[in-house]
Design a protein around this motif. Structure first.
Motif, short mmCIF file in Angstrom:
data_model
loop_
_atom_site.label_atom_id
_atom_site.label_comp_id
_atom_site.label_asym_id
_atom_site.label_seq_id
_atom_site.Cartn_x
_atom_site.Cartn_y
_atom_site.Cartn_z
N MET A 124 79.35 25.00 63.09
CA MET A 124 80.32 24.94 64.17
C MET A 124 81.60 25.63 63.74
SD MET A 124 81.83 21.66 66.25
CE MET A 124 83.11 21.26 65.08
N TRP A 125 82.19 26.40 64.65
CA TRP A 125 83.46 27.07 64.42
C TRP A 125 84.49 26.55 65.42
CZ3 TRP A 125 78.77 29.64 64.46
CH2 TRP A 125 78.41 30.31 63.28
N SER A 126 85.65 26.16 64.90
CA SER A 126 86.76 25.74 65.75
C SER A 126 88.02 26.41 65.22
CB SER A 126 86.91 24.22 65.74
OG SER A 126 88.03 23.82 66.51
N GLN A 127 88.62 27.25 66.02
CA GLN A 127 89.75 28.05 65.57
C GLN A 127 89.35 28.82 64.30
OE1 GLN A 127 92.14 28.38 67.58
NE2 GLN A 127 92.00 26.58 68.90
N ASP A 128 90.06 28.59 63.17
CA ASP A 128 89.77 29.32 61.93
C ASP A 128 88.82 28.56 61.02
OD1 ASP A 128 91.55 31.32 62.72
OD2 ASP A 128 93.26 30.27 61.83
N ASN A 129 88.29 27.44 61.49
CA ASN A 129 87.49 26.58 60.63
C ASN A 129 86.00 26.73 60.90
OD1 ASN A 129 89.78 25.00 59.40
ND2 ASN A 129 90.12 24.53 61.56
N GLN A 130 85.24 26.80 59.80
CA GLN A 130 83.78 26.80 59.88
C GLN A 130 83.28 25.48 59.28
OE1 GLN A 130 81.24 30.15 58.21
NE2 GLN A 130 80.65 28.49 56.81
N MET A 131 82.40 24.80 60.01
CA MET A 131 81.89 23.49 59.58
C MET A 131 80.37 23.52 59.52
SD MET A 131 84.51 21.16 61.84
CE MET A 131 85.04 22.48 62.92
N THR A 132 79.82 23.03 58.40
CA THR A 132 78.37 22.94 58.25
C THR A 132 78.02 21.59 57.65
OG1 THR A 132 78.45 23.97 56.06
CG2 THR A 132 78.09 25.44 57.94
#
Length: 529
Positions: free
Chosen positions: A360-368
């Protein structure tokens, strides 16, 4: 083929509507008097070659019997004017009643007026003006009429009825009343034997269950099954089903759609589309596949989600639904994008579960993680839980990345901005402190529990708990590869950048080997629900 047949029938009917009379048939026989109580032949009173008949009059013309109270046979033209208690019997199967009859014997045309009733088997046609062509076996009315057939009552301004073919065609202000629904149409063909309605113009079917619209197709009033073929829709209080071809069964509530399927949930502002799908209005279940897309609209912003298959299931005994997407899931919204193999959205508590290498990407953040749980309130994301092998990455520049890693990471979001992160279990961080927007070093920290505060996408504070370790090093002291945590993957190239990107089939590099916890949790969630 059936639609072509219906079109041919309409052409024939329109032809007959413009040919009310024709040349006499060959070897036409004379109208024969079989009975009358009194007969007169006064030329001054009735005219030349006119036979006046009174009382229990019975006439025969070929295979047709005609009964009336009085009749005047015009011998020269072979015509009959009859009055009172008209009863015509055609081939012992068709009975025609009225108050006045004007019969043109040479072409077999009976014009019946006032309280007209035509009976053929279980079909009854009533009107005030009816012309019946014996030779072509067609009855047509032109000033309003009604056909009663089984449970169906059919009304229109004008229409044609072919008794031997068991076909009727209606035109202008057509209304079919059934105990379970009412059909409104501009043009329609009806089979009195099969009780099938052929839709050949704008048609609306209204019932307590739904409203059906189509401009071509068929509706079987015996079985309550429909085939809708042009500009079709099935509308309930909560859903609107569209498609190029819809097969609908009213008794089971099941609608199957081929090509350009669209189902809109008006209550939740959700729409799913695909080239094939179905919807059951009784069980509230739906499916879309073959380029399936889910749309969710809120305050002018739209979520676009694609998967090989989309399902909506209503949970028995509970007043909520699950949306399931599986295989090659990708989604795009201006503020959030993502991908995974499988997804379950519980509309009751607004929790979205993403399984099998979710990103998941939110603004400048990538989450896995192995599993990502997204919590929404009023269609806004306010919390994200990353379960097992969790990783959050944001890029500082082309080679430096802020990183957070742990067993469970919970991100708290406000106004689409990540403002706090909680790490529980095996916490690790790498971030780059700044002074006047200039990186002054690299901070690498480890602790079982970490709290990270952010403001305007920048780290403003880190709190470590339970045996913390870490230090701030000059960037040139720590090699670039050591500035990345184990399992680091930067996947920006696989991020959907616009709505059409959800259809791109690409495969990001796989993560390091995980546990099978996600499989267990995904299956458990489906089974429990």
């Amino acid at each position: 083929m059936r639609y072509l047949l219906a079109l041919i029938i309409i052409i024939l009917l329109l032809f007959f509507s413009h040919v009310p009379a024709r040349e006499p048939a060959g070897n036409v026989k004379r109208v024969i008097l079989e009975q009358a109580n009194r007969m007169e032949g006064d030329e001054e009173k009735y005219g030349k070659n006119v036979q006046a008949l009174f009382g229990d009059v019975r006439l025969r013309h070929e295979t047709t019997l005609m009964f009336c109270d009085s009749a005047f046979i015009q011998k020269d033209s072979n015509n009959v004017d009859a009055f009172g208690s008209i009863h015509i019997i055609q081939d012992d199967s068709i009975h025609l009643y009225g108050k006045e009859l004007f019969y043109i014997g040479n072409i077999g045309l009976a014009k019946v007026r006032k309280d007209v009733r035509l009976v053929s088997d279980s079909t009854v046609l009533t009107t005030e003006f009816l012309d019946y062509d014996r030779y072509d076996d067609v009855a047509y009315y032109f000033n309003g009429g009604t056909i009663t057939n089984g449970p169906n009552i059919l009304e229109s301004n004008w229409g044609y009825f072919f008794p031997k073919m068991n076909l009727a065609q209606f035109k202008t202000d057509v209304v079919v009343t059934n105990p379970d629904y009412v059909i409104y149409s501009d043009t329609m063909i009806y089979n009195t034997l099969t009780e099938i309605v052929t839709i050949v113009g704008p048609t609306t079917i209204i019932s307590d269950q739904n409203v059906i619209y189509a401009e071509a197709g068929f509706y079987n009033t015996k079985t309550d099954k429909a085939q809708l073929e042009k500009n079709n829709s099935v509308t309930t209080d909560e859903q609107i089903l569209l498609g190029d071809t819809i097969f609908y069964d009213r008794k089971t509530g099941f609608g199957e759609v081929f090509s350009n399927m669209s189902l809109t949930d008006t209550t939740n502002n959700v729409k799913i589309t695909g080239d094939y799908g179905y919807y059951n209005e009784l069980s509230k279940q739906a499916l879309a596949t073959k380029r399936a897309v889910l749309y969710q609209i809120h305050q002018g912003d739209t979520l676009f989600l694609h998967a090989d298959t989309l399902r909506i299931d209503s949970i028995p005994g509970l007043d909520h639904k699950l949306i399931r997407a599986y295989h090659a899931v990708k989604y795009f919204r201006i503020d959030i994008q993502g991908r995974c193999d499988s997804m379950v959205f519980d509309m009751a508590d607004s929790i979205n579960y993403m399984y099998h290498d979710p990103i998941m990407w939110s603004q400048d953040n990538q989450m896995t993680a192995e599993i990502i749980k997204l919590h929404t309130r009023n269609h806004q994301l306010y919390k994200a839980e990353l379960i097992n092998s969790s990783f959050v990455i944001s890029r500082e520049d082309t080679i430096h990345f802020n990183q957070i890693k742990g067993k469970l990471i919970t991100g708290f979001i406000r106004d689409n901005e990540l403002y706090r992160i909680e790490v529980d279990g095996n916490g690790q961080t790498v971030y780059y402190p700044k002074d006047d927007d200039i990186m002054i070093g690299v901070n690498r920290t480890e602790s079982s529990n970490i709290t990270i505060l952010l403001e305007e996408r920048q780290v403003t504070g880190i709190t470590t708990r339970v045996q913390p370790t870490g230090n701030l090093n000059p960037m040139f002291v720590l090699p670039l590869e050591e500035q990345k945590l184990d399992g680091f993957r930067w996947l920006e190239d696989y991020r959907p950048k616009k709505p059409d990107d959800i259809f791109v089939r690409d495969e990001p590099p796989p993560p390091e080997k995980r546990t099978n916890y996600s499989d267990y949790f995904f299956d458990k969630t489906l089974n429990e629900n």
